[in-house]
Design a protein around this motif. Sequence first.
Motif, short mmCIF file in Angstrom:
data_model
loop_
_atom_site.label_atom_id
_atom_site.label_comp_id
_atom_site.label_asym_id
_atom_site.label_seq_id
_atom_site.Cartn_x
_atom_site.Cartn_y
_atom_site.Cartn_z
N LEU A 192 -0.88 0.61 -2.43
CA LEU A 192 -1.64 0.81 -1.21
C LEU A 192 -1.08 -0.26 -0.41
O LEU A 192 -1.09 -1.44 -1.02
CB LEU A 192 -2.97 0.96 -1.03
CG LEU A 192 -3.52 2.02 -1.76
CD1 LEU A 192 -4.99 2.08 -2.08
CD2 LEU A 192 -2.97 3.22 -1.03
N ALA A 193 -0.58 0.05 0.91
CA ALA A 193 -0.11 -1.09 1.86
C ALA A 193 -0.82 -0.83 2.95
O ALA A 193 -0.85 0.28 3.39
CB ALA A 193 1.24 -0.99 2.02
N ARG A 194 -1.44 -2.02 3.74
CA ARG A 194 -1.97 -1.89 4.94
C ARG A 194 -1.38 -1.17 6.11
O ARG A 194 -1.95 -0.49 6.80
CB ARG A 194 -2.49 -3.38 5.30
CG ARG A 194 -3.51 -3.47 6.35
CD ARG A 194 -4.18 -4.91 6.95
NE ARG A 194 -3.44 -5.88 6.13
CZ ARG A 194 -2.21 -6.57 6.63
NH1 ARG A 194 -1.90 -6.11 7.99
NH2 ARG A 194 -2.01 -7.65 6.34
N ASP A 195 -0.15 -1.12 6.34
CA ASP A 195 0.58 -0.61 7.49
C ASP A 195 1.11 0.67 7.13
O ASP A 195 1.94 1.09 7.96
CB ASP A 195 1.76 -1.69 7.78
CG ASP A 195 2.75 -1.84 6.53
OD1 ASP A 195 2.51 -1.55 5.56
OD2 ASP A 195 3.94 -2.33 6.94
N PHE A 213 -2.11 -4.22 -1.11
CA PHE A 213 -3.28 -4.90 -1.24
C PHE A 213 -3.95 -4.11 -2.56
O PHE A 213 -4.89 -4.69 -3.05
CB PHE A 213 -4.28 -4.68 -0.02
CG PHE A 213 -4.74 -3.25 0.44
CD1 PHE A 213 -5.50 -2.71 -0.43
CD2 PHE A 213 -4.08 -2.59 1.31
CE1 PHE A 213 -6.01 -1.46 0.12
CE2 PHE A 213 -4.13 -1.43 1.64
CZ PHE A 213 -4.99 -0.81 0.90
N SER A 214 -3.07 -3.08 -3.13
CA SER A 214 -3.95 -2.61 -4.22
C SER A 214 -2.71 -1.77 -5.12
O SER A 214 -1.79 -1.26 -4.30
CB SER A 214 -4.86 -1.60 -4.24
OG SER A 214 -5.53 -1.27 -5.06
N GLY A 253 -2.72 -9.08 -3.64
CA GLY A 253 -2.35 -9.54 -2.14
C GLY A 253 -3.67 -10.25 -1.60
O GLY A 253 -4.53 -10.75 -2.05
N GLU A 254 -3.75 -9.71 -0.33
CA GLU A 254 -4.95 -9.96 0.45
C GLU A 254 -6.31 -9.80 -0.15
O GLU A 254 -7.06 -10.66 0.08
CB GLU A 254 -4.56 -9.57 1.99
CG GLU A 254 -4.93 -8.07 2.05
CD GLU A 254 -4.86 -7.32 3.37
OE1 GLU A 254 -5.82 -6.91 3.80
OE2 GLU A 254 -3.51 -7.43 3.98
N THR A 255 -6.20 -8.78 -0.78
CA THR A 255 -7.73 -8.27 -1.31
C THR A 255 -7.92 -9.13 -2.63
O THR A 255 -9.21 -9.32 -2.91
CB THR A 255 -7.76 -6.90 -1.91
OG1 THR A 255 -6.71 -6.60 -2.69
CG2 THR A 255 -7.74 -5.90 -0.78
N ALA A 256 -7.09 -9.79 -3.33
CA ALA A 256 -7.29 -10.61 -4.31
C ALA A 256 -7.24 -12.44 -3.75
O ALA A 256 -7.44 -13.23 -4.69
CB ALA A 256 -6.34 -10.47 -5.38
N LEU A 304 5.09 -7.68 -1.67
CA LEU A 304 5.57 -7.35 -2.86
C LEU A 304 7.06 -7.59 -3.08
O LEU A 304 7.86 -7.11 -2.32
CB LEU A 304 5.09 -5.82 -3.34
CG LEU A 304 5.59 -5.29 -4.66
CD1 LEU A 304 4.79 -5.97 -5.70
CD2 LEU A 304 5.07 -3.93 -4.68
N VAL A 305 7.55 -8.33 -3.99
CA VAL A 305 8.78 -8.56 -4.18
C VAL A 305 9.40 -8.26 -5.52
O VAL A 305 10.65 -8.22 -5.85
CB VAL A 305 9.03 -10.16 -4.08
CG1 VAL A 305 8.77 -10.65 -2.51
CG2 VAL A 305 8.54 -11.05 -4.97
N GLU A 306 8.44 -7.89 -6.63
CA GLU A 306 9.10 -7.43 -7.70
C GLU A 306 7.93 -6.71 -8.58
O GLU A 306 6.87 -7.01 -8.59
CB GLU A 306 9.50 -8.63 -8.78
CG GLU A 306 10.46 -8.38 -10.08
CD GLU A 306 11.12 -9.26 -10.78
OE1 GLU A 306 11.86 -9.24 -11.59
OE2 GLU A 306 10.87 -10.36 -10.48
N ILE A 307 8.62 -5.66 -9.43
CA ILE A 307 7.58 -5.08 -10.39
C ILE A 307 8.56 -5.20 -11.81
O ILE A 307 9.56 -4.89 -11.99
CB ILE A 307 7.34 -3.40 -9.80
CG1 ILE A 307 6.98 -3.35 -8.42
CG2 ILE A 307 6.57 -2.69 -10.93
CD1 ILE A 307 7.09 -1.97 -7.96
N ARG A 308 7.43 -5.25 -12.81
CA ARG A 308 8.05 -5.38 -14.33
C ARG A 308 7.18 -4.48 -15.00
O ARG A 308 5.89 -4.48 -14.83
CB ARG A 308 8.31 -6.60 -14.67
CG ARG A 308 9.04 -7.65 -14.05
CD ARG A 308 9.11 -8.94 -14.67
NE ARG A 308 8.05 -9.59 -14.74
CZ ARG A 308 7.44 -10.36 -13.92
NH1 ARG A 308 8.11 -10.20 -12.55
NH2 ARG A 308 6.36 -11.07 -13.80
#
Length: 171
Positions: A92-95, A119-120, A152-155, A164-168
Amino acid sequence: MRFTVRVIGAAAGGALACVAVVGGVQSGGTESAEAADTASLVAEGAPGYAVEDFNYPLADKILAEQNIVLKRGDGHITLADCVPGTGQLELLARDRAEKICFNTVGTEGWLTLEIPAVFSVKGNDYSTTVDMTVGTEEKSYEIGKNTWTPVGETADPEGRDHMLVEIRVAK
């Protein structure tokens, strides 16, 4: 007996042909120049090597259509249409009004990308880590399996916008 003679004859003929080719190329005459030209033409006409550069396929098209920057990956994490109940990673992204989903395959995978204001993240059956940046800081978040995890902002105690720049992932 005939079989033995044929095999020996074929081997001898092959050896003579090999010596003749090598001798012709080394002789330095016109024949060697022609042989070298033929060899280079064959090499030039052959298909090139397939070298994996790990760039995300059709990244420019995805950027233009969905405004998502997909950079590089090993092919085990791919952007997908969201389909409930299929075990996808979901963001989920705010925009954005809708979720962003990724399919995961194999035993492990990685994908570098840029999605602002995430943010999630909902994990799947994989152990998942996401890396995010805020300014010059980089933060990593472990994502709970099959549950939504604030990132992100929620944490962030300051509520700063993260990218977000990478997923592993790993099984």
